[in-house]
Design an enzyme around this catalytic site. Structure first.
Site, PDB file in Angstrom:
ATOM      1  N   ASP A   1       0.808  -1.219   0.000  1.00 36.66           N
ATOM      2  CA  ASP A   1       0.000   0.000   0.000  1.00 36.66           C
ATOM      3  C   ASP A   1       0.844   1.272   0.000  1.00 36.66           C
ATOM      4  O   ASP A   1       0.580   2.214  -0.752  1.00 36.66           O
ATOM      5  CB  ASP A   1      -0.925   0.019   1.224  1.00 36.66           C
ATOM      6  CG  ASP A   1      -2.026  -1.004   1.142  1.00 36.66           C
ATOM      7  OD1 ASP A   1      -1.992  -1.851   0.241  1.00 36.66           O
ATOM      8  OD2 ASP A   1      -2.937  -0.967   1.993  1.00 36.66           O
TER       9      ASP A   1
ATOM     10  N   ARG B   1      21.706 -16.190   2.767  1.00 35.43           N
ATOM     11  CA  ARG B   1      20.314 -16.476   2.427  1.00 35.43           C
ATOM     12  C   ARG B   1      20.067 -16.535   0.923  1.00 35.43           C
ATOM     13  O   ARG B   1      19.382 -17.439   0.431  1.00 35.43           O
ATOM     14  CB  ARG B   1      19.396 -15.395   3.022  1.00 35.43           C
ATOM     15  CG  ARG B   1      19.274 -15.422   4.521  1.00 35.43           C
ATOM     16  CD  ARG B   1      18.415 -14.271   5.000  1.00 35.43           C
ATOM     17  NE  ARG B   1      18.293 -14.278   6.452  1.00 35.43           N
ATOM     18  CZ  ARG B   1      17.652 -13.344   7.150  1.00 35.43           C
ATOM     19  NH1 ARG B   1      17.081 -12.332   6.513  1.00 35.43           N
ATOM     20  NH2 ARG B   1      17.584 -13.422   8.465  1.00 35.43           N
TER      21      ARG B   1
ATOM     22  N   GLU C   1      10.365  -0.700   6.508  1.00 32.51           N
ATOM     23  CA  GLU C   1      10.530  -1.473   5.285  1.00 32.51           C
ATOM     24  C   GLU C   1      10.003  -0.763   4.047  1.00 32.51           C
ATOM     25  O   GLU C   1      10.464  -1.020   2.946  1.00 32.51           O
ATOM     26  CB  GLU C   1       9.857  -2.844   5.430  1.00 32.51           C
ATOM     27  CG  GLU C   1      10.234  -3.824   4.343  1.00 32.51           C
ATOM     28  CD  GLU C   1       9.698  -5.232   4.592  1.00 32.51           C
ATOM     29  OE1 GLU C   1       9.818  -6.071   3.689  1.00 32.51           O
ATOM     30  OE2 GLU C   1       9.165  -5.479   5.696  1.00 32.51           O
TER      31      GLU C   1
ATOM     32  N   SER D   1      16.493  -4.692   9.907  1.00 27.02           N
ATOM     33  CA  SER D   1      15.200  -4.029   9.763  1.00 27.02           C
ATOM     34  C   SER D   1      14.745  -3.407  11.079  1.00 27.02           C
ATOM     35  O   SER D   1      14.216  -2.291  11.107  1.00 27.02           O
ATOM     36  CB  SER D   1      14.153  -5.029   9.272  1.00 27.02           C
ATOM     37  OG  SER D   1      14.100  -6.153  10.139  1.00 27.02           O
ATOM     38  N   LEU D   2      14.941  -4.116  12.168  1.00 28.82           N
ATOM     39  CA  LEU D   2      14.537  -3.599  13.473  1.00 28.82           C
ATOM     40  C   LEU D   2      15.344  -2.356  13.829  1.00 28.82           C
ATOM     41  O   LEU D   2      14.802  -1.346  14.281  1.00 28.82           O
ATOM     42  CB  LEU D   2      14.727  -4.676  14.546  1.00 28.82           C
ATOM     43  CG  LEU D   2      14.357  -4.275  15.982  1.00 28.82           C
ATOM     44  CD1 LEU D   2      12.897  -3.894  16.076  1.00 28.82           C
ATOM     45  CD2 LEU D   2      14.676  -5.417  16.950  1.00 28.82           C
TER      46      LEU D   2
END
Length: 391
Positions: free
Chosen positions: A61, A134, A219, A235-236
């Site tokens: 969004d 990853r 994010e 991210s935190l």
């Protein structure tokens, strides 16, 4: 605080300043909420894929609203896929259930990936084998499943024993057992899943975007901190740091546009609400062509498929807004991924497997004064002229 209200579009005045949002309430009524400053903290885009760690609301969004308002978006092609997302057995699946992430700490403890025959997936593919980064592990899994036709692989941690599972990974153990898998006695069915979007609304370290009065944190923002990939827990740190910095900026009045608001509040580009069925088409298409490994043919076919499936709906609802925003973000990501003809970080092309020095740069996407998409290549200390895109 207004509960049950969802932002639809950003309001931008004739001077290009953001001064509020157009919003949809729980009764389906459309209205406006005025504000001196607007902060986007809408999270990621993980629900554009069928397997994701993201909550159901992560439909892009914030990106879609910022795009329609004319903000600059950056590095959209860089989507990180986590290699070990639990594949829930069919008889235990719950609609809307958030994907269960099997932490890398489990592999760090000695678990390893195998296929249905018990063959080690990462053996000989990387010096660190199952402890490889990853993106490396996810790409290896994707390639292995494509080659063998398997829908998932397995993470074997049965050697841990019950005591180790209960003391070291109690939460993961509980979530797996709730969904019909017991890691103590059986390998965990896993596959890569959409995890974290490294791209987003271009913002500085104080959350300021290219639109005065509009801020982006977490994010949804692309500050450059993540780069082409992401380390665990960055991210935190970014969310906390950026949140504090933007709050301080606005509290001191430095982030609030000055002067009276002018008329003409509207997004730069308006799109009709899309049929809710398009949302599922986006997820299937992105999983097939815009996932861990991409190639030119798949990306082109995906863009054509989504364009062909676009079907305007008459009413603006949560479901039509999900479909509209998801399709818009998917279209942009596919276009960005098609243009970046190399493999770098979390963006991997099977037809361009190596990094290219030519692409050591950012892709900035925006709308021109006529509402048409343009892409600018941005390198350190140098920008090229905008290029037209079919996005």
């Amino acid at each position: 605080m207004r509960e049950g209200v969802r932002a639809v579009d950003l309001l931008v005045d004739a001077q290009g300043r953001c001064n509020g949002v157009r919003a949809l309430d729980a009764q389906g009524r459309l209205g406006e909420v005025r504000a001196a400053s607007v902060i986007l903290a809408t999270g990621g885009i993980g629900q554009l894929w069928t397997t994701s760690t993201n909550p159901p609301v992560a439909t892009g969004d914030g990106l879609a609203m910022a795009w329609r308002a004319g903000a600059v978006l950056s590095d959209l092609e860089f989507m990180q896929f986590h290699p070990t997302i639990l594949v829930v057995p069919a008889d235990h699946r719950i609609p809307g259930d958030r994907g269960v992430l099997i932490s890398e700490a489990v592999r760090g403890e000695g678990a390893f990936l195998i296929d249905h025959r018990g063959t080690r997936v990462m053996a000989g593919l990387h010096p660190l084998a199952d402890l490889a980064p990853r993106d490396v592990v996810s790409a290896a899994e994707h390639a292995h499943m494509a080659r063998t036709g398997e829908r998932n692989l397995f993470l074997d941690a049965t050697a841990f024993g019950a005591q180790a599972w209960e003391h070291k990974f109690p939460s993961i153990l509980a979530m797996c057992r709730e969904r019909g898998v017991d890691p103590v006695t059986e390998p965990i069915p896993v596959r890569p899943g959409a995890h974290y979007h490294c791209g987003g609304v271009r913002a500085d370290m104080d959350g300021r975007t290219s639109i005065e009065g509009l801020f982006a944190i977490g994010e949804v923002a692309c500050t450059g901190v993540q780069g082409a990939n992401r380390l665990a827990s960055n991210s935190l740190t970014e969310g906390l740091t950026m949140g504090r910095r933007v709050a301080r900026l606005i509290a001191t009045g430095k982030g609030v546009p000055t002067g009276p608001a002018s008329g003409g509040d509207a997004a730069r580009r308006q799109l009709p609400p899309q049929d809710p069925a398009l949302f599922d088409a986006v997820r299937r298409t992105m999983t097939a062509a815009g996932s861990v490994l991409r190639d030119a043919r798949g990306l082109d076919n995906a863009r054509r498929a989504l364009a062909d499936r676009a079907t305007p709906a008459g009413t603006l609802t949560n479901a039509t807004l999900d479909a509209t925003n998801a399709a818009q973000v998917a279209e942009l990501l596919l276009a960005a991924a098609a243009l970046r003809r190399e493999s770098r970080g979390s963006h991997r092309r099977s037809d361009f497997t190596e990094r290219s020095a030519q692409w050591q740069c950012h892709q900035d996407w925006s709308l021109d004064a006529h509402g048409l998409p343009e892409m600018t290549i941005r390198t350190i200390g140098h920008e090229q002229a905008p290029e037209r895109s079919a996005a």
